[in-house]
Design an enzyme around this catalytic site. Sequence first.
Site, short mmCIF file in Angstrom:
data_model
loop_
_atom_site.label_atom_id
_atom_site.label_comp_id
_atom_site.label_asym_id
_atom_site.label_seq_id
_atom_site.Cartn_x
_atom_site.Cartn_y
_atom_site.Cartn_z
CB SER A 109 -0.87 -0.01 1.27
OG SER A 109 -1.47 1.25 1.46
CE1 TYR A 133 -6.61 5.05 -2.82
CE2 TYR A 133 -4.62 5.14 -1.48
CZ TYR A 133 -5.91 4.67 -1.69
OH TYR A 133 -6.49 3.84 -0.78
CB THR A 159 -6.95 2.41 -5.23
OG1 THR A 159 -6.05 1.41 -4.75
CG2 THR A 159 -8.29 2.27 -4.53
CE LYS A 236 -6.84 -2.10 -4.08
NZ LYS A 236 -7.96 -1.93 -3.14
CG HIS A 260 -11.14 0.46 -0.73
ND1 HIS A 260 -10.57 1.44 -1.51
CD2 HIS A 260 -10.45 0.47 0.43
CE1 HIS A 260 -9.57 2.02 -0.83
NE2 HIS A 260 -9.49 1.44 0.35
N GLY A 292 -11.73 -9.49 -1.47
CA GLY A 292 -12.96 -9.23 -0.72
C GLY A 292 -13.62 -10.50 -0.23
C1 HOC Z 1 -4.76 8.92 2.59
C2 HOC Z 1 -5.35 8.23 3.72
O1 HOC Z 1 -7.21 2.12 1.69
C3 HOC Z 1 -8.38 2.28 3.76
C4 HOC Z 1 -7.09 2.39 3.01
C5 HOC Z 1 -6.33 3.64 3.27
C6 HOC Z 1 -6.83 4.86 2.65
C7 HOC Z 1 -5.85 5.97 2.87
C8 HOC Z 1 -6.39 7.20 3.41
O2 HOC Z 1 -8.43 2.63 4.94
O3 HOC Z 1 -9.33 1.78 3.21
#
Ligand code: HOC
Length: 371
Positions: A109, A133, A159, A236, A260, A292
């Site tokens: 991540s 991202y 994502t 994704k 997600h 998932g």
């Molecule tokens: C930039 C902070 O995908 C979740 C993760 C993290 C998202 C990042 C947010 O918590 O679902």
Amino acid sequence: AAGSLVCLDDFEKYAYGKLDRNALDYYRSGANDELSLRDNRAAFGRYRFRPRFLQKDVSKRDLTTRIQGQPVDFPVGIAPTAMQRMAHPDGEVATGRAAAAMKTCMILSTIATSSIEEVAQASPEGLRWFQLYIYRDREVTKELVRRAERSGYKALVLTVDTPMFGRRLADTRNKFTLPPHLRMANFKQADYKSDGVKGSKESGLSEYAASLFNPSLKWTDVRWLKQFTKLPVIVKGILTGEDAVEAVRTGVDGIVVSNHGARQLDGVPATIDVLPEVVRAVNGQCEVYLDGGVRTGTDVLKALALGAKAVFIGRPALYGLAYDGEAGVKTILQILRDELSLAMALAGCASLSDINSSLVVHQSYYLHPKL
Ligand code: HOC
């Protein structure tokens, strides 16, 4: 506890007793009423196998495959989950080592508590993809891509389901904060704007996310990324055939059917229910994966039968980490590999190429038997 933990649910229960509330609620939660969170798992239970016997010699099973051209020992990888050092001091480094030891893929991540470089150096032989991202700040985005390329990551996993941050009630109630000894290791302090995560009136993450995420992104921005990198780009978060067609038109190299971890829009379908629609729409033009709700080898077999090239697990890896760091994640992967191997034998499949859509039907099929 060791010998009594024999399936992924056992590790989940164990982790519930070990993790502190801030971390457990962050990992465990789905969005809002958690309809989709429950459904991700329940939906697997709505499919049934149609095993075939005496067709193949199943005394040995071959689980090996390739994803994006890279060999893996079995088709289960680690999905990107954020801030893994809340589960264990070794965090993403331990997860990367476990995936490498098991010869499968780890997706790191962006929101990690170990850096791109640390994870790569700790398991240089491992297959790693990098989750990304496209941030408001393109320079931050470009720099992350360049670092992933330099550190030998083999694909980017973009994502697309997060124009804004989903509403997770427990995090809001807890006023989620990243523990003070941890940091977002992929960001410079200046970009990270740590104040947002460390002490806010709501969930610290949702404020932080609002400062980073760009709700104006379109498919043209995915084209921008494609042109900017030589790495395969996998999107994704696709949940419809229409978006899968758009993704293929944009030239992506893969699609992860994902909601997600049910943490964004509550009320979306379970990923296993969406998979056939996406596979049909893609029509073999890129690889399709799923995450998932995967908790057993039979879940994996169902997803493969419905057209996934591989599946990824998110929360179970965190619970393995909480149990025993690298060894815990390795055990989680071993359990899934062995359960898949057994399920294949019981279903009459000697290799992954023996698995096809005739192996699985929706349970409603048996309400009106056709045979
Ligand atoms: C930039 C902070 O995908 C979740 C993760 C993290 C998202 C990042 C947010 O918590 O679902």
